[in-house]
Structures are given as structure tokens and as C-alpha cells.
Design a protein around this motif. Sequence first.
Motif, PDB file in Angstrom:
ATOM      1  N   LYS A 387       0.824  -1.205   0.000  1.00  0.00           N
ATOM      2  CA  LYS A 387       0.000   0.000   0.000  1.00  0.00           C
ATOM      3  C   LYS A 387       0.862   1.260   0.000  1.00  0.00           C
ATOM      4  O   LYS A 387       0.532   2.257  -0.647  1.00  0.00           O
ATOM      5  N   ALA A 388       1.976   1.231   0.732  1.00  0.00           N
ATOM      6  CA  ALA A 388       2.866   2.393   0.759  1.00  0.00           C
ATOM      7  C   ALA A 388       3.504   2.624  -0.605  1.00  0.00           C
ATOM      8  O   ALA A 388       3.667   3.767  -1.045  1.00  0.00           O
ATOM      9  N   THR A 389       3.871   1.536  -1.274  1.00  0.00           N
ATOM     10  CA  THR A 389       4.456   1.662  -2.604  1.00  0.00           C
ATOM     11  C   THR A 389       3.436   2.225  -3.585  1.00  0.00           C
ATOM     12  O   THR A 389       3.762   3.099  -4.403  1.00  0.00           O
ATOM     13  N   ALA A 390       2.204   1.744  -3.506  1.00  0.00           N
ATOM     14  CA  ALA A 390       1.148   2.290  -4.354  1.00  0.00           C
ATOM     15  C   ALA A 390       0.912   3.765  -4.043  1.00  0.00           C
ATOM     16  O   ALA A 390       0.668   4.575  -4.952  1.00  0.00           O
ATOM     17  N   PHE A 391       0.978   4.117  -2.763  1.00  0.00           N
ATOM     18  CA  PHE A 391       0.810   5.518  -2.357  1.00  0.00           C
ATOM     19  C   PHE A 391       1.886   6.395  -2.999  1.00  0.00           C
ATOM     20  O   PHE A 391       1.591   7.476  -3.531  1.00  0.00           O
ATOM     21  N   SER A 392       3.133   5.942  -2.986  1.00  0.00           N
ATOM     22  CA  SER A 392       4.230   6.704  -3.588  1.00  0.00           C
ATOM     23  C   SER A 392       4.070   6.797  -5.094  1.00  0.00           C
ATOM     24  O   SER A 392       4.325   7.852  -5.697  1.00  0.00           O
ATOM     25  N   ILE A 393       3.669   5.705  -5.725  1.00  0.00           N
ATOM     26  CA  ILE A 393       3.510   5.708  -7.178  1.00  0.00           C
ATOM     27  C   ILE A 393       2.358   6.636  -7.578  1.00  0.00           C
ATOM     28  O   ILE A 393       2.432   7.333  -8.597  1.00  0.00           O
ATOM     29  N   GLY A 394       1.292   6.658  -6.782  1.00  0.00           N
ATOM     30  CA  GLY A 394       0.212   7.611  -7.045  1.00  0.00           C
ATOM     31  C   GLY A 394       0.699   9.046  -6.958  1.00  0.00           C
ATOM     32  O   GLY A 394       0.277   9.908  -7.745  1.00  0.00           O
ATOM     33  N   PHE A 395       1.600   9.301  -6.013  1.00  0.00           N
ATOM     34  CA  PHE A 395       2.196  10.636  -5.904  1.00  0.00           C
ATOM     35  C   PHE A 395       2.985  10.969  -7.168  1.00  0.00           C
ATOM     36  O   PHE A 395       2.847  12.068  -7.729  1.00  0.00           O
ATOM     37  N   ILE A 396       3.804  10.024  -7.642  1.00  0.00           N
ATOM     38  CA  ILE A 396       4.561  10.254  -8.873  1.00  0.00           C
ATOM     39  C   ILE A 396       3.607  10.481 -10.040  1.00  0.00           C
ATOM     40  O   ILE A 396       3.849  11.331 -10.905  1.00  0.00           O
ATOM     41  N   GLY A 397       2.499   9.728 -10.059  1.00  0.00           N
ATOM     42  CA  GLY A 397       1.520   9.929 -11.113  1.00  0.00           C
ATOM     43  C   GLY A 397       0.972  11.346 -11.129  1.00  0.00           C
ATOM     44  O   GLY A 397       0.782  11.944 -12.198  1.00  0.00           O
ATOM     45  N   SER A 398       0.734  11.920  -9.956  1.00  0.00           N
ATOM     46  CA  SER A 398       0.234  13.296  -9.894  1.00  0.00           C
ATOM     47  C   SER A 398       1.289  14.284 -10.382  1.00  0.00           C
ATOM     48  O   SER A 398       0.967  15.298 -11.005  1.00  0.00           O
ATOM     49  N   VAL A 399       2.562  13.981 -10.109  1.00  0.00           N
ATOM     50  CA  VAL A 399       3.651  14.849 -10.578  1.00  0.00           C
ATOM     51  C   VAL A 399       3.765  14.772 -12.098  1.00  0.00           C
ATOM     52  O   VAL A 399       3.950  15.796 -12.776  1.00  0.00           O
ATOM     53  N   ILE A 400       3.644  13.563 -12.647  1.00  0.00           N
ATOM     54  CA  ILE A 400       3.726  13.408 -14.098  1.00  0.00           C
ATOM     55  C   ILE A 400       2.539  14.096 -14.778  1.00  0.00           C
ATOM     56  O   ILE A 400       2.683  14.687 -15.856  1.00  0.00           O
ATOM     57  N   ALA A 401       1.366  14.018 -14.163  1.00  0.00           N
ATOM     58  CA  ALA A 401       0.199  14.713 -14.723  1.00  0.00           C
ATOM     59  C   ALA A 401       0.475  16.210 -14.831  1.00  0.00           C
ATOM     60  O   ALA A 401       0.158  16.849 -15.841  1.00  0.00           O
ATOM     61  N   LYS A 402       1.090  16.783 -13.809  1.00  0.00           N
ATOM     62  CA  LYS A 402       1.427  18.206 -13.858  1.00  0.00           C
ATOM     63  C   LYS A 402       2.537  18.473 -14.869  1.00  0.00           C
ATOM     64  O   LYS A 402       2.551  19.515 -15.535  1.00  0.00           O
ATOM     65  N   PHE A 403       3.463  17.532 -15.001  1.00  0.00           N
ATOM     66  CA  PHE A 403       4.544  17.667 -15.983  1.00  0.00           C
ATOM     67  C   PHE A 403       3.964  17.710 -17.398  1.00  0.00           C
ATOM     68  O   PHE A 403       4.443  18.459 -18.258  1.00  0.00           O
ATOM     69  N   ALA A 404       2.928  16.919 -17.639  1.00  0.00           N
ATOM     70  CA  ALA A 404       2.317  16.866 -18.966  1.00  0.00           C
ATOM     71  C   ALA A 404       1.409  18.057 -19.228  1.00  0.00           C
ATOM     72  O   ALA A 404       1.226  18.460 -20.383  1.00  0.00           O
ATOM     73  N   PHE A 405       0.826  18.640 -18.163  1.00  0.00           N
ATOM     74  CA  PHE A 405      -0.159  19.713 -18.322  1.00  0.00           C
ATOM     75  C   PHE A 405       0.397  21.047 -17.820  1.00  0.00           C
ATOM     76  O   PHE A 405      -0.333  21.841 -17.213  1.00  0.00           O
ATOM     77  N   TYR A 406       1.652  21.301 -18.051  1.00  0.00           N
ATOM     78  CA  TYR A 406       2.257  22.613 -17.802  1.00  0.00           C
ATOM     79  C   TYR A 406       2.104  23.047 -16.357  1.00  0.00           C
ATOM     80  O   TYR A 406       1.760  24.192 -16.065  1.00  0.00           O
ATOM     81  N   ALA A 407       2.354  22.143 -15.414  1.00  0.00           N
ATOM     82  CA  ALA A 407       2.395  22.421 -13.973  1.00  0.00           C
ATOM     83  C   ALA A 407       1.014  22.605 -13.349  1.00  0.00           C
ATOM     84  O   ALA A 407       0.921  23.006 -12.197  1.00  0.00           O
ATOM     85  N   ASN A 408      -0.050  22.301 -14.081  1.00  0.00           N
ATOM     86  CA  ASN A 408      -1.392  22.261 -13.504  1.00  0.00           C
ATOM     87  C   ASN A 408      -1.882  20.821 -13.498  1.00  0.00           C
ATOM     88  O   ASN A 408      -1.760  20.117 -14.506  1.00  0.00           O
ATOM     89  N   ASN A 409      -2.427  20.379 -12.372  1.00  0.00           N
ATOM     90  CA  ASN A 409      -3.027  19.058 -12.337  1.00  0.00           C
ATOM     91  C   ASN A 409      -4.361  19.110 -13.079  1.00  0.00           C
ATOM     92  O   ASN A 409      -5.218  19.934 -12.754  1.00  0.00           O
ATOM     93  N   PRO A 410      -4.565  18.258 -14.081  1.00  0.00           N
ATOM     94  CA  PRO A 410      -5.775  18.389 -14.917  1.00  0.00           C
ATOM     95  C   PRO A 410      -7.077  18.093 -14.203  1.00  0.00           C
ATOM     96  O   PRO A 410      -8.146  18.370 -14.757  1.00  0.00           O
ATOM     97  N   ILE A 411      -7.039  17.546 -12.969  1.00  0.00           N
ATOM     98  CA  ILE A 411      -8.305  17.309 -12.257  1.00  0.00           C
ATOM     99  C   ILE A 411      -8.449  18.235 -11.045  1.00  0.00           C
ATOM    100  O   ILE A 411      -9.314  18.014 -10.203  1.00  0.00           O
ATOM    101  N   TRP A 412      -7.629  19.253 -10.956  1.00  0.00           N
ATOM    102  CA  TRP A 412      -7.811  20.270  -9.922  1.00  0.00           C
ATOM    103  C   TRP A 412      -9.125  21.020 -10.146  1.00  0.00           C
ATOM    104  O   TRP A 412      -9.558  21.199 -11.300  1.00  0.00           O
ATOM    105  N   PRO A 413      -9.744  21.535  -9.088  1.00  0.00           N
ATOM    106  CA  PRO A 413     -10.986  22.310  -9.249  1.00  0.00           C
ATOM    107  C   PRO A 413     -10.768  23.723  -9.776  1.00  0.00           C
ATOM    108  O   PRO A 413     -11.745  24.472  -9.903  1.00  0.00           O
TER     109      PRO A 413
END
Length: 949
Positions: A387-413
Motif C-alpha cells: 500500500k505504501a508503494t502504491a501511495f508513492s507511485i500515485g504521488f509520482i503519477g500526480s507529478v507526471i500529470a502536472k509535468f504533462a499539463f504545464y504544472a497544472n493538475n488536470p483534475i484540480w478544481p
Amino acid sequence: MSSLSEKRNRPGSVVASLNGKWVSYAHTAFAGYAFLSALVLGMSLHFQKIVRNEFYGYPEEWFPSVSATIGDRYPERSVFQIFIAVTAGPRFALIFLTYLVNARPGAFFPKVHAMVGLIRTFTCGGWVYITSTDDHDWHDIFMIAYMLLTIPWTIGGINISAKGTALRWRKFFAIGFYVTIIPLIYFFIQHKVNRVPGAYTTYAFCEWALIFFDIAYDSVSVFDFSALEVRVIDVNGITAGFPPVGKSSSPRNLKNNDPGLLAGFSIGGLLRFTISVYNSFVFWSVLTSLGVLIWYFPLWYMGISGYEVTLLSSIAPVLLGIPFATILFARFPQIAQLGQLIGVAAYLVPGPSDRLLTVSAGVMFATIAFSMEFWNATTRPFLALSKATAFSIGFIGSVIAKFAFYANNPIWPVMHEENGGLNKIGLALGVVAALLTTRPQAGANDVIPSSRRGSFVWSACGLAGLIFNLHSLLSDSSTLPYWVWNGYPVTGPLPVPHGAITIFAMALGVYSGVVARSAVRSWLAFAIASIGAIVLYSFENWTGYIGGLVLTVYLLAIVPAFLESASIHPPARTFGLAFFLYDLLVLAHVWVVAYAFVPGGPLLRERTDIVLGVAMSLIGLGVYGVGQVRAVGGSNGKNSSINFYKVRAFALIFVTSLSALAAAIAYKRVSKEKPVPYNPDAKIMTVGIWTIHFGLDNDMWASEVRMRDAIRDLELDVVGLLESDTQRIIMGNRDLTQQIAEDLGMYVDYGPGPNKHTWGAALLSKFPILNSTHHLLPSPVGELAPAIHATLDVYGTAIDVVVFHSGQEEDVEDRRLQTAGVTEIMANSANPLILLSYLVTKPLEGNYNTYVSEKSRMFDIDPSDWDRWCEYILYRDIKRVAYARVSRSTITDTEIQTGKFVIGVDPTSGNVQIPESQVPKEYHYPAIFRGEGVRGHRYHVFDEPRYYQ
């Protein structure tokens, strides 16, 4: 050479035999000869042609790249392709024999390793037979794919190798390959972005070194294949007396204690792991969005608004102290997971205050879901690690999402369809993941004896410091590069492409946390990470960045240890206290720059070192707490081993895939075209100044797209942006300049970084930035005043541009000192100069007469414009021809001011205004902003541009 037997007289006889080592010899010889023959022929026949690149030729560049050598000229291209084609046979045989040597009953990874080898071979054919001359993009795509597949090929080969000479050489050549990639990327950027003469030659040497290490790595197979014999057998009447094809005739020291990197892999297990990863992605998306929404309100109140109290929504785990709540969320984990999606769905709420309160509710459920995810997880072997490893990978996923969308998370409100949001998709996937969430761990009755737990306080402290550092330093891949950024010429990392390196370090940290659990939780590892934090804070450029990468690896590696430690304590106390301490750190993180607007601000004024030091100290307490916990949960036996192998397999799949995705995004985003000004024939330089209010518009949406469109339609070649530093938790760790600069083709200087404690000043330019210096003007009482002094190459003329934000109105002495400081900068410049500024003064009064003075030698773009207070454009030794003021629409609270200058003509300027019809058409401002304008932007105050003789 091995004997070649001819036994053709009876069925079942061996027609021919060959020692397996000759497969390795043939592969090495043909591959090596293919590259070397092309290099020799190319250097002999077309030397100056193949060393020339898009910018330079001989003598600046004097050694060819691999692509130029093998793909641009005849006959070297043909000779190379012929021998590479011949290499294909030994290549496929090498993959097959490698599989046979390592295949064992029930071992899944050798099959995956062989499949990787096959796909890698086909991608090799892609970049060999589609040369850079044929199709540059596909050549690069296949080459990058080949290099990325080299990661699992080499790591897998090392893992399944028997101990001995072959393993040592494989490690040596693999390390050489990966180490060489670092200077390869660096010198490619120096060539492609900075256009440094000779950089491509050094890049070429690195590229050839990769070829050498690649071939040499596969040549090590000779040690494995020497124990094999390849036979051709007459199958008619085959007898049992002959050994099966592919079996080794000599024993090998196999690593039977490890069944392979992907042992324990199953589709069902991978699906459950993926669900946990996505739930973590949603958690981080919701948590990181809260600060952005809170920040909207003190911007408008210019001080404490009261909405800051919503930050405390993260301490919702204290509600788990109610027994009913604990039982409810433990039995039905889907409730909390669905609840955190409220934070994603908040984009549907139109009002800013209502949207903030909605996100706060989402954060409450998110932290409860996070707490329950780990409660008592350690009572099952390696469940907490999974679960901790999945938690870290989810964090990396959020960073990559911002990397792809010019530093904005595409599911932010703050995102929606109009500015690039993917809220609907994120919400739909979140609902599926939430409904499929299970809790296969122990319940409340399986309690760890208190004598084996240690203190919950240490666990809470460590978790608080960890989450804060992940959020403040790593939730966006551009943050570390901006911590060490010091302007042009570029001598350090850039957000793109080097943000990918930060992500690689995160991935390495996650994998290290799985396979080196004892090492990462040691005091030695903490000491190394602390040194990394000190280096990050103390040094600029690559030195500071390397310190940051060391810290990055550690922070991701220690996640499992801290979450395992926290999971054995009651969640209300542990996670509640952790998020309370995290909130205090977040406030301190804001106080260091907002000291002029908050109570007790001077205590933390510009003391990022204190905040970082406290966070690392909390992590140190967490390390102490981990050491106090005695063995928890079963860790021995066959089932435990299988669980560990499953976690390792899933971690490898995800970190490899995400690293490849980060590399692909970096490649896609690296600018490949030189910026071009809007009106080069007339040598017009159109400049602008805009205070952008941290990229949130009046309705609390991210405004980069709207700003980009306004800058584009105004045809601004150079624009200064103020209040632009958003690299803090409360501002979302964003980079407002990325999308504007990349979409419009502009160079960008972000200005003083987040560790310089300013509200930010940025410069975007269509013209090359030759040099830039960052200044912090004197501010003994109020907010720090940033300035950028840059020299641009404007149509071959060196033009200085200063972007400056003065302090607030209340601090009169600060503004006087800052005025004197900027005047000194302007006075000491020998080049023509333009000031794009926020001065907080009335025209012709007070400090204005210091900015516009004999010492500064500066002129006001329009002294008759009496309706100004903040924004001013000043100039000298350059011909001003036009000036306009453009309304802001609902993007911010400040208009756009813009001026036009002509380069290469008599700089004498008067203040006599003339009709637009009397100036050349090339000097005209766009007509779309007349009248009602476009998208709420129009010429205002004068209702039209002003033109001058």
C-alpha cells in the motif's frame, strides 16, 4: 573454434554442432563492425558533411553523431545496414539462448525478459532503417524506445545472472551505460537549447559510448553460452540418448533464492495495486488543490481572510477517535474513497467560496481514507509495503500529470474544459477505483501489543515531515530546478526537460524503498539525505540540484517505513497529529514570504532554512520511531516471500512505465524551433507589463490559457509578468510561464526562485536572452522587491530589459530604497534599456522623479498619462513609436500596458502624438482590441493606442 561434426549416416544423429559462445562472438563482431565501418567510411569520405549540424560545422564540431554517421551518406549507410541485417540472426539467437539459460519451472520473469529483448530488437530496426534523414521524428521515437527498453533488459539480465564473472561485467557495462546518459542529455540541451559550439561533438562521443556499452553488455553472454552447445539433429528416429536441445552440459551456480523480478505477478494483483495507485493519485490531487483555492481569498483581502481555517480540514482523521466512525470506514472503505472525489467534483461548483468549502470536504474524506488505508496493515506480511508503494507511485503519477499539463493538475478544481482540465475523466476513473476498493487487512481486534509499537508521537512527527517535504519540494517537477535557478546563460537544470530527471529520482526512491528496506531506514541514509537538503538550500545550479535529487530519492524510499510505523497506532492520534503538524509547516511555509501580511510574520521572515530544518528534524524523529518498533507482522515463510516478490514486481512495472512516460513527455515538450518575433521585417519590438495575480482569475480558474491568448493577440515580443512565483504549497507549486512560453515560442526567465522569498517577477521573450541577473532590492520592513536585469539580442542589437516589482504602499522607506536600487541598476547599464515595472507612485511625483532622472537617463513612455499608480514603462536610447493600455477582462486586477519600439533607427523620441494614419502600418496595434475588443480585452483609458513621432 569448436568442432563441426558430420554424422549423416543414421537417423537421430547430430548433423552439426556449435558451441554457444560463437553466437555471442558473432553478435559482437557484426554489430561492432557495422558501426565502426560506417564511422571509418564516413570520416574518410564525408568528414565535414557528417560533422555539420543545424547550427555549426567544422572546426567547431569535429566528430559525427551516430545518426549522422549511419544515416546520411552513401556508402556508409548501406554498409552499416547490411551488417546490422546480418547481426539480426545472432541477435535473435542471443535472446533465445539467454531465455534457455535462465528459464526455470514457474519462473515468469525470463519470459518477460525475452519479450523485452524481442521488442527492443525491433525498435533497433526502427532507428537503423528509418534514419534521421528519412524521418527525424520516427528515428528519434524508435531510438528513445530502444534506450528505455534497455532499462528492463539490463536490470533483468543482471538479476537473473549467476554470481561470477558475467554478473560483474554486466554490472560494469550497465553502470557505464546509465552514467553516460547524464552527460548525453546535458550536452544535447547545451547544443539544442543553448546552441553552444562544440557541444554536439561531446554529445556525439557520449552517443558512441552508449553504443559501446550496449554491445559490450550483450557480449558478456559469452560466459553463459560457453556451457551450451547448439546442435542440428536428424529428427527421423531420434533416440533418448541425445540430450535435449538447449540444455547446458555443465552445472551453473543459479540464483535459486530469487525467482525473478516479476515473480508473484498476477493480473488480479496488478489490478488491485493499480486501484490503490489511482486512489493515491486522487488523494494527492485533492490535497494539493486545497492550498490553491485558499490562496484566492487573501489575494483579494490583501491579508488574512478567514478562509485559511479550511486548511485544518486535513486533520479530519481525529474523527476516527469515535469508535463508530472507525468501524464504518474500516468496514466500508468505499465511503471515504468516494468522499474524497468530492474534491475532484468541486469544479462543478461555480462560486469561489462554495468551491473551497466543497474541496475542504473532499480533503476531510481524503485524509480519512488515507488513514484507514494503513490502519493495522502491518498485521499482514508486506501488505503495508504494498500500500505504501502504491501511495508513492500515485504521488509520482500526480507529478507526471502536472509535468504533462504545464504544472497544472488536470483534475484540480481550478481547471475545466476551457483551460485544459480533464475533470470528467478523472472523476469517472475515481468512481470506478473507489467502488472497487477493498480492505484485505486486519480489523480492530487484531491489535499489536503496545510493547512493540513505540510511541505514536514519533510516527506522527515523521509522517508530518515526510508529507510536507513531498508536497513542498516534489509535488511539481519544476520546483527543484527553480530552487537552484540563477538566470542566463543557463548553467543548471531547467524544468523541461530536467523535470524528468527529478521524476526518475522519485522512481528510484520508490524501488529502493522496496528492495533496500533496511538501508533506507538507517541513520546513515537520514544523514545523507540531510546533507542533500543542506546542499539544495545552499548552492545553485547543478550542485544544488544534485543535493535535491539525493533528498528526493530518500523521501520516496522512506515512505514505506514511515507508513508501516504509523499503521500500528490508533489512526485518530497518529494521522490526526501528523496532519496538524503538517498544517503548521504549511503555514510557516507561507509565513516566510507573506510576513508583511500575517501576525507574527517577522519571526519567520525569509527563513526557509528554519522551515526545511524543522521538517527534516521531524523526519529524524520518525526514523527514531521506526527504530523503536519491534518486528510487526509475519515476515518469514513462503507466503511472505511471495508477497514481497509481488510488491517488487508491481513496483518495477510502474516505476519503469512512469519513467518512460516522463521521458516521452520531456522529449515532446523540449522546444525544437527557434522563437521568432512577430514583426521582424520592420524590426519592431513590442513589450508589455502585466501583474497577473498568481494565475487565478476573478472566478478562481487557472488563467494561463487566457493570458497566453491575450499576449499572442497583442503580439507581445517581450513581456514582464509580476506576482508570478507560485512555487509554494499555498499556490499549488505551479509554473505559470510554462504553457505561455511553450505555446507562443518564447524564452523565459522565471526570476528569483521560491527560496528567495518574493512574490515573483518573470520575463518572457521572443528574442534570445544573452544574460540575466536577479536582484532583491532593499526591504528592511516590507515585502521583498524582485527585479530581473536581462540583456536581449534584439535583431542583432543588445537591449537591456529590467522587470521590477516595488514594495507595498505602506512602507515608504522600503520603496525609497528600492527606487534608488533600481535606478542604480539602470544607470550602470551601457545598453539601450526598457523598464517594465510596478512602481506604486503617481506620475511626476515622489519616487517617479528618481526613476525618470538625469542619473537613470530614462524617459516615461507617456508622461501625459496621469491615470497610473502601479504599472509603468520607461525607456532610453531606443525609438518609441506607440503605447497602449489594454483592459484585463476578468483575468486579474491589473491591466496590460504595452509599448512598441523600433530597433536600428534614430532613438530620438518626442512626446508629440500623431494619428495612426501617419505611422507605417507595421507599427499599428491589432485592431481586434478596438471598441468592445475580444474576450473582454479592449483598449481603454484612451480607448485607442497612442502613436508618436
